[in-house]
Write a protein that holds these residues in place. Sequence first.
Motif, PDB file in Angstrom:
ATOM      1  N   LEU A  97       0.888  -0.977  -0.050  1.00  0.00           N
ATOM      2  CA  LEU A  97      -0.084   0.120  -0.125  1.00  0.00           C
ATOM      3  C   LEU A  97       0.903   1.450  -0.004  1.00  0.00           C
ATOM      4  CD1 LEU A  97      -2.841   1.446   0.123  1.00  0.00           C
ATOM      5  CD2 LEU A  97      -2.344   1.296   2.681  1.00  0.00           C
ATOM      6  N   THR A  98       1.767   1.373   0.987  1.00  0.00           N
ATOM      7  CA  THR A  98       2.468   2.575   1.188  1.00  0.00           C
ATOM      8  C   THR A  98       3.848   2.565   0.567  1.00  0.00           C
ATOM      9  OG1 THR A  98       3.368   1.836   3.029  1.00  0.00           O
ATOM     10  CG2 THR A  98       1.281   2.843   3.474  1.00  0.00           C
ATOM     11  N   GLY A  99       4.410   1.368   0.251  1.00  0.00           N
ATOM     12  CA  GLY A  99       5.836   1.260  -0.399  1.00  0.00           C
ATOM     13  C   GLY A  99       6.854   1.549   0.474  1.00  0.00           C
ATOM     14  N   LEU A 100       6.368   1.468   1.796  1.00  0.00           N
ATOM     15  CA  LEU A 100       7.495   1.660   2.858  1.00  0.00           C
ATOM     16  C   LEU A 100       7.832   0.231   3.210  1.00  0.00           C
ATOM     17  CD1 LEU A 100       5.355   3.619   5.687  1.00  0.00           C
ATOM     18  CD2 LEU A 100       7.262   4.329   4.038  1.00  0.00           C
ATOM     19  N   ALA A 101       9.192   0.046   3.832  1.00  0.00           N
ATOM     20  CA  ALA A 101       9.828  -0.998   4.357  1.00  0.00           C
ATOM     21  C   ALA A 101       8.636  -1.891   4.841  1.00  0.00           C
ATOM     22  CB  ALA A 101      11.029  -1.029   5.152  1.00  0.00           C
ATOM     23  N   VAL A 145     -11.350   4.818   2.538  1.00  0.00           N
ATOM     24  CA  VAL A 145     -10.915   6.000   3.280  1.00  0.00           C
ATOM     25  C   VAL A 145      -9.622   5.665   4.225  1.00  0.00           C
ATOM     26  CG1 VAL A 145     -11.596   7.791   4.746  1.00  0.00           C
ATOM     27  CG2 VAL A 145     -13.155   7.260   2.827  1.00  0.00           C
ATOM     28  N   GLY A 146      -9.964   4.405   4.731  1.00  0.00           N
ATOM     29  CA  GLY A 146      -8.850   3.951   5.754  1.00  0.00           C
ATOM     30  C   GLY A 146      -7.453   3.713   5.164  1.00  0.00           C
ATOM     31  N   ASP A 147      -7.484   3.284   3.859  1.00  0.00           N
ATOM     32  CA  ASP A 147      -6.350   3.381   3.076  1.00  0.00           C
ATOM     33  C   ASP A 147      -5.686   4.723   2.620  1.00  0.00           C
ATOM     34  OD1 ASP A 147      -6.533   0.561   3.054  1.00  0.00           O
ATOM     35  OD2 ASP A 147      -6.832   0.268   1.086  1.00  0.00           O
ATOM     36  N   ALA A 152      -1.724   9.230   3.698  1.00  0.00           N
ATOM     37  CA  ALA A 152      -1.718  10.599   3.993  1.00  0.00           C
ATOM     38  C   ALA A 152      -0.674  10.714   5.153  1.00  0.00           C
ATOM     39  CB  ALA A 152      -3.021  11.230   4.142  1.00  0.00           C
ATOM     40  N   ILE A 153      -1.013   9.827   6.190  1.00  0.00           N
ATOM     41  CA  ILE A 153       0.006   9.728   7.204  1.00  0.00           C
ATOM     42  C   ILE A 153       1.395   9.282   6.792  1.00  0.00           C
ATOM     43  CG2 ILE A 153       0.413   8.273   9.333  1.00  0.00           C
ATOM     44  CD1 ILE A 153      -2.561   7.799   9.717  1.00  0.00           C
ATOM     45  N   THR A 154       1.550   8.485   5.833  1.00  0.00           N
ATOM     46  CA  THR A 154       2.889   8.042   5.476  1.00  0.00           C
ATOM     47  C   THR A 154       3.623   9.254   4.814  1.00  0.00           C
ATOM     48  OG1 THR A 154       2.004   5.734   4.753  1.00  0.00           O
ATOM     49  CG2 THR A 154       4.010   6.477   3.917  1.00  0.00           C
ATOM     50  N   ASP A 155       2.824  10.096   4.368  1.00  0.00           N
ATOM     51  CA  ASP A 155       3.319  11.428   3.407  1.00  0.00           C
ATOM     52  C   ASP A 155       3.843  12.267   4.652  1.00  0.00           C
ATOM     53  OD1 ASP A 155       3.459  11.444   0.740  1.00  0.00           O
ATOM     54  OD2 ASP A 155       2.183  13.357   0.986  1.00  0.00           O
ATOM     55  N   ALA A 200      -1.694  16.206  14.698  1.00  0.00           N
ATOM     56  CA  ALA A 200      -2.042  17.221  15.505  1.00  0.00           C
ATOM     57  C   ALA A 200      -3.079  17.711  14.717  1.00  0.00           C
ATOM     58  CB  ALA A 200      -1.209  18.462  15.953  1.00  0.00           C
ATOM     59  N   GLU A 201      -2.983  17.887  13.289  1.00  0.00           N
ATOM     60  CA  GLU A 201      -4.165  18.480  12.377  1.00  0.00           C
ATOM     61  C   GLU A 201      -4.858  17.172  11.899  1.00  0.00           C
ATOM     62  OE1 GLU A 201      -4.525  21.857  11.174  1.00  0.00           O
ATOM     63  OE2 GLU A 201      -3.308  22.254  12.999  1.00  0.00           O
ATOM     64  N   PRO A 202      -6.090  17.528  11.909  1.00  0.00           N
ATOM     65  CA  PRO A 202      -6.828  16.449  11.240  1.00  0.00           C
ATOM     66  C   PRO A 202      -6.522  16.208   9.665  1.00  0.00           C
ATOM     67  CG  PRO A 202      -8.358  18.277  11.783  1.00  0.00           C
ATOM     68  CD  PRO A 202      -7.059  18.694  12.185  1.00  0.00           C
ATOM     69  N   PHE A 203      -6.879  15.028   9.375  1.00  0.00           N
ATOM     70  CA  PHE A 203      -6.411  14.872   7.893  1.00  0.00           C
ATOM     71  C   PHE A 203      -7.800  14.821   6.985  1.00  0.00           C
ATOM     72  CE2 PHE A 203      -3.447  12.369  10.444  1.00  0.00           C
ATOM     73  CZ  PHE A 203      -2.379  12.401   9.759  1.00  0.00           C
ATOM     74  N   VAL A 204      -7.624  15.113   5.721  1.00  0.00           N
ATOM     75  CA  VAL A 204      -8.848  15.175   5.017  1.00  0.00           C
ATOM     76  C   VAL A 204      -8.636  14.058   3.697  1.00  0.00           C
ATOM     77  CG1 VAL A 204     -10.224  16.661   3.525  1.00  0.00           C
ATOM     78  CG2 VAL A 204      -9.204  17.678   5.684  1.00  0.00           C
ATOM     79  N   VAL A 205      -9.448  13.211   3.797  1.00  0.00           N
ATOM     80  CA  VAL A 205      -9.097  11.985   2.781  1.00  0.00           C
ATOM     81  C   VAL A 205     -10.534  11.866   2.138  1.00  0.00           C
ATOM     82  CG1 VAL A 205      -7.075  11.285   3.521  1.00  0.00           C
ATOM     83  CG2 VAL A 205      -9.265  10.408   4.636  1.00  0.00           C
TER      84      VAL A 205
END
Length: 534
Positions: A97-101, A145-147, A152-155, A200-205
Amino acid sequence: RLSLEQSIGTRAFKYLHPDDAKLATRAFIDLARTPGASVRDLVRVVTDDGEVRDLEIVLTNCLDNHDVAGIILNGRDITEERALAEQLSRQALHDPLTGLANRVLFEDRLEKAHARAVLRGGVGAVFMLDLDDFKGINDVHGHLVGDQLLLAITDRLQQALSPSDTLGRFGGDEFLCLVEDLTSPGEVAAIAKRLLDVFAEPFVVSGVQVEQHVSIGIVVWDGSREDPDEITRDADVALYEAKRQGKGRFAIFTRTMHQEAVSRFALVQDLHVALQCGELSMHYQPIMHLLTNQVVGFEALMRWQHPGRGWVPPSVFIPLAEQSGLILELDAFALREAVGAAASWRPTEPHGVPPFVTVNLSAHQFREPKMVSMIEDVLMTSGLEPRRLVIEITEGVLLRDASEATNVITRLQERGVSFALDDFGTGYSSLSYLAELHPRVIKIDQSFVRPSTPSPRSDALLETIITLGDKLEITMLAEGIETAAQLQRLRLLGCELGQGYFYSPAVSSDQLTALLARTSQEWEHQLISSVTFP
Ligand code: C2E
Ligand code: MG
Ligand code: MG
């Protein structure tokens, strides 16, 4: 492609990639010196149109063979094969999903970082991040929305970290980051603060605004650490501590935490034994009709008599059982015992009905498909009428597994089983579920009945909750009544049922017979005699 026609009569070396030419020439010369020898190698070649391709070659020296008298080169184009292998290894090491390790790559990086620290010194840290109540987001807004939220969090996390740090995702809602070469002790807290600030700031997805908080467990390590493979495990222990202290914060791993984790682990082992060896039993607390002083039911509460530690309270062992999965067996035990006992209860008044029994079930039960048939079996074996069984659930259950839980609850209600909403007012507002599920009983949490600092406001809250029950035609039950004044107030407000130490704590089955034999006059007598006049 290298076409056959074009390559006839040309020198093979002409096609070699300039970067590979030197090594390949060297190998060729070496081979030419040893008749009969053969080498296998990988080289890159450049085609006439300038495309670079991977070739697997086998060179065989046949100079001493009369018929050949030369060196044979067999080449196989493996460009596509290699690309595929690379992609597969990428997938094996990265979160799709995120391409992270992923875990494998992250732990490999951690091991290498530790090896460097052993050689050159230096201090590193692992931060384990766990999104608080992330499952609720998936349930309420859907997986899409979860994905998006995870992306967005990864970013944001990547922006908060430096490029040399490793960010990984261990599936689900768990992120890890590895930071090497810390320069000062204050840096760990500073990074943790930066990571918390990401949320701290809400996410908008997908047009939805979501608040997401995070808990962080941290392990600080250096080359003196002998067990690098246990660093992520310790981060998990610290994370547990961060969550326990209340979510949205971080905790740094300490040896004491390790001791506590070990002792929790031991307690879970003991709990397995307890189930087998009969150290668990059910106690029963009477539920009273507040105006008539009749026992109308009993809440079944679990008790554990530990051979070494003595009495272990459910507030300690129930959460442990929930984490270890043992809760399913524990709750099945509670159901069997309580329903079996209730089947033998007789009415307390002539012409009355026998008391009902309430059983607490953990949220986990509502994810168990077998739950409905398990309860049916227990009812059948005991012969208890379904309407005398009340299942207590907490508000959290409804929030976390709204659709699954609703489904299970409705199916049981169709079979005549009732529900009580436990600890009402402490969880998330589930007012919308009240209309949908119509529980038979709402149990008002002790904090409203027995506020730590009584005030007109807390009084108004209690009154509002009771009025709400009236309007929805749901029976209201007050928990934790300890004094005559509290009882008096509840009677005035029209609360129908109640339980608490003022009447009786939970008692063993043996003592229960005596409670059942008491008449309402005797109960009233106990109440009156306990009132002290100034
Ligand atoms: P709960 O379901 O809200 O149970 C009420 C708790 O308040 C019980 O604590 C009870 O002993 C206590 N209590 C009752 N009256 C009073 C009072 O007047 N004053 C005070 N201070 N406390 C009072 P207990 O037995 O320690 O249980 C704690 C929690 O553990 C329960 O909260 C319930 O959530 C859980 N639990 C207990 N037995 C079981 C079980 O068999 N299965 C599951 N899943 N959970 C259980
Ligand atoms: Mg309860
Ligand atoms: Mg309660």
